[in-house]
Scaffold this motif. Sequence first.
Motif, PDB file in Angstrom:
ATOM      1  N   SER A   2       0.823  -1.215   0.000  1.00  0.00           N
ATOM      2  CA  SER A   2       0.000   0.000   0.000  1.00  0.00           C
ATOM      3  C   SER A   2       0.854   1.260   0.000  1.00  0.00           C
ATOM      4  O   SER A   2       1.950   1.286   0.544  1.00  0.00           O
ATOM      5  CB  SER A   2      -0.937   0.007   1.197  1.00  0.00           C
ATOM      6  OG  SER A   2      -0.210   0.185   2.386  1.00  0.00           O
ATOM      7  N   VAL A   3       0.320   2.281  -0.650  1.00  0.00           N
ATOM      8  CA  VAL A   3       1.017   3.562  -0.732  1.00  0.00           C
ATOM      9  C   VAL A   3       0.371   4.526   0.246  1.00  0.00           C
ATOM     10  O   VAL A   3      -0.827   4.756   0.200  1.00  0.00           O
ATOM     11  CB  VAL A   3       0.957   4.142  -2.162  1.00  0.00           C
ATOM     12  CG1 VAL A   3       1.607   5.504  -2.217  1.00  0.00           C
ATOM     13  CG2 VAL A   3       1.626   3.204  -3.143  1.00  0.00           C
ATOM     14  N   TYR A  32      -8.028  14.556   5.526  1.00  0.00           N
ATOM     15  CA  TYR A  32      -8.158  13.352   4.704  1.00  0.00           C
ATOM     16  C   TYR A  32      -7.878  12.066   5.475  1.00  0.00           C
ATOM     17  O   TYR A  32      -8.190  10.988   5.003  1.00  0.00           O
ATOM     18  CB  TYR A  32      -7.226  13.445   3.488  1.00  0.00           C
ATOM     19  CG  TYR A  32      -7.355  14.777   2.806  1.00  0.00           C
ATOM     20  CD1 TYR A  32      -8.554  15.138   2.181  1.00  0.00           C
ATOM     21  CD2 TYR A  32      -6.322  15.716   2.829  1.00  0.00           C
ATOM     22  CE1 TYR A  32      -8.700  16.386   1.584  1.00  0.00           C
ATOM     23  CE2 TYR A  32      -6.472  16.956   2.234  1.00  0.00           C
ATOM     24  CZ  TYR A  32      -7.659  17.281   1.620  1.00  0.00           C
ATOM     25  OH  TYR A  32      -7.811  18.516   1.044  1.00  0.00           O
ATOM     26  N   GLY A  33      -7.260  12.187   6.627  1.00  0.00           N
ATOM     27  CA  GLY A  33      -6.908  11.020   7.426  1.00  0.00           C
ATOM     28  C   GLY A  33      -5.785  11.360   8.385  1.00  0.00           C
ATOM     29  O   GLY A  33      -5.326  12.493   8.438  1.00  0.00           O
ATOM     30  N   PHE A  54       6.294  15.953   1.376  1.00  0.00           N
ATOM     31  CA  PHE A  54       5.853  14.568   1.474  1.00  0.00           C
ATOM     32  C   PHE A  54       5.006  14.412   2.728  1.00  0.00           C
ATOM     33  O   PHE A  54       5.425  14.795   3.816  1.00  0.00           O
ATOM     34  CB  PHE A  54       7.059  13.627   1.538  1.00  0.00           C
ATOM     35  CG  PHE A  54       7.890  13.670   0.285  1.00  0.00           C
ATOM     36  CD1 PHE A  54       7.593  12.850  -0.783  1.00  0.00           C
ATOM     37  CD2 PHE A  54       8.944  14.556   0.176  1.00  0.00           C
ATOM     38  CE1 PHE A  54       8.347  12.903  -1.953  1.00  0.00           C
ATOM     39  CE2 PHE A  54       9.703  14.618  -0.990  1.00  0.00           C
ATOM     40  CZ  PHE A  54       9.400  13.786  -2.054  1.00  0.00           C
ATOM     41  N   VAL A  55       3.809  13.859   2.538  1.00  0.00           N
ATOM     42  CA  VAL A  55       2.885  13.664   3.650  1.00  0.00           C
ATOM     43  C   VAL A  55       2.650  12.167   3.793  1.00  0.00           C
ATOM     44  O   VAL A  55       2.279  11.496   2.824  1.00  0.00           O
ATOM     45  CB  VAL A  55       1.543  14.380   3.400  1.00  0.00           C
ATOM     46  CG1 VAL A  55       0.619  14.233   4.596  1.00  0.00           C
ATOM     47  CG2 VAL A  55       1.769  15.857   3.077  1.00  0.00           C
ATOM     48  N   VAL A  56       2.909  11.646   4.989  1.00  0.00           N
ATOM     49  CA  VAL A  56       2.721  10.217   5.245  1.00  0.00           C
ATOM     50  C   VAL A  56       1.438  10.031   6.056  1.00  0.00           C
ATOM     51  O   VAL A  56       1.281  10.621   7.117  1.00  0.00           O
ATOM     52  CB  VAL A  56       3.925   9.626   6.018  1.00  0.00           C
ATOM     53  CG1 VAL A  56       3.760   8.120   6.186  1.00  0.00           C
ATOM     54  CG2 VAL A  56       5.233   9.947   5.306  1.00  0.00           C
ATOM     55  N   PHE A  57       0.551   9.219   5.521  1.00  0.00           N
ATOM     56  CA  PHE A  57      -0.717   8.912   6.186  1.00  0.00           C
ATOM     57  C   PHE A  57      -0.666   7.513   6.793  1.00  0.00           C
ATOM     58  O   PHE A  57       0.168   6.702   6.412  1.00  0.00           O
ATOM     59  CB  PHE A  57      -1.876   8.960   5.167  1.00  0.00           C
ATOM     60  CG  PHE A  57      -2.199  10.344   4.673  1.00  0.00           C
ATOM     61  CD1 PHE A  57      -3.043  11.173   5.393  1.00  0.00           C
ATOM     62  CD2 PHE A  57      -1.669  10.812   3.482  1.00  0.00           C
ATOM     63  CE1 PHE A  57      -3.351  12.449   4.933  1.00  0.00           C
ATOM     64  CE2 PHE A  57      -1.978  12.090   3.005  1.00  0.00           C
ATOM     65  CZ  PHE A  57      -2.820  12.900   3.745  1.00  0.00           C
ATOM     66  N   THR A  58      -1.595   7.231   7.701  1.00  0.00           N
ATOM     67  CA  THR A  58      -1.624   5.894   8.301  1.00  0.00           C
ATOM     68  C   THR A  58      -2.332   4.889   7.409  1.00  0.00           C
ATOM     69  O   THR A  58      -2.101   3.700   7.519  1.00  0.00           O
ATOM     70  CB  THR A  58      -2.307   5.898   9.687  1.00  0.00           C
ATOM     71  OG1 THR A  58      -3.582   6.515   9.551  1.00  0.00           O
ATOM     72  CG2 THR A  58      -1.489   6.614  10.727  1.00  0.00           C
ATOM     73  N   GLU A  60      -4.082   3.891   3.323  1.00  0.00           N
ATOM     74  CA  GLU A  60      -4.101   4.129   1.883  1.00  0.00           C
ATOM     75  C   GLU A  60      -5.283   4.986   1.434  1.00  0.00           C
ATOM     76  O   GLU A  60      -5.160   5.803   0.526  1.00  0.00           O
ATOM     77  CB  GLU A  60      -4.157   2.770   1.186  1.00  0.00           C
ATOM     78  CG  GLU A  60      -3.565   2.771  -0.180  1.00  0.00           C
ATOM     79  CD  GLU A  60      -3.507   1.376  -0.776  1.00  0.00           C
ATOM     80  OE1 GLU A  60      -3.470   1.312  -2.013  1.00  0.00           O
ATOM     81  OE2 GLU A  60      -3.493   0.395  -0.028  1.00  0.00           O
ATOM     82  N   ALA A  61      -6.435   4.792   2.063  1.00  0.00           N
ATOM     83  CA  ALA A  61      -7.641   5.548   1.688  1.00  0.00           C
ATOM     84  C   ALA A  61      -7.409   7.051   1.838  1.00  0.00           C
ATOM     85  O   ALA A  61      -7.866   7.842   1.017  1.00  0.00           O
ATOM     86  CB  ALA A  61      -8.819   5.100   2.531  1.00  0.00           C
TER      87      ALA A  61
END
Length: 97
Positions: A2-3, A32-33, A54-58, A60-61
């Motif tokens: 997953s990205v 967005y999350g 660069f934004v890292v989310f927990t 994929e959605a």
Amino acid sequence: QSVQVVCLKNMVDAEEVDEQLEEEITEECSKYGSVTKVIIATLEEGGKKIVKIFVVFTEEAATAKAVQSLDKRWFGGKVVSAAAYDQDRFQRQDYTG
């Protein structure tokens, strides 16, 4: 795999990067999350400095939602480019993609 990394380009110029920027991006992208990390990289490309955020989310959605909402959106007089970013490349701290 997953990205969960979004790369934002053309959001700010190199001289606009300040201490508040990371906080502002985290706040904006939290719509967005859940954001786990924000990295602001200033790179030299074609003889000029460009800023990639660069934004890292927990999950994929959230990545998909952020890209959908932020890509081609106007921000401070600029049209932002938002795209999912290769996870392996990001983990290697390769911000050139």
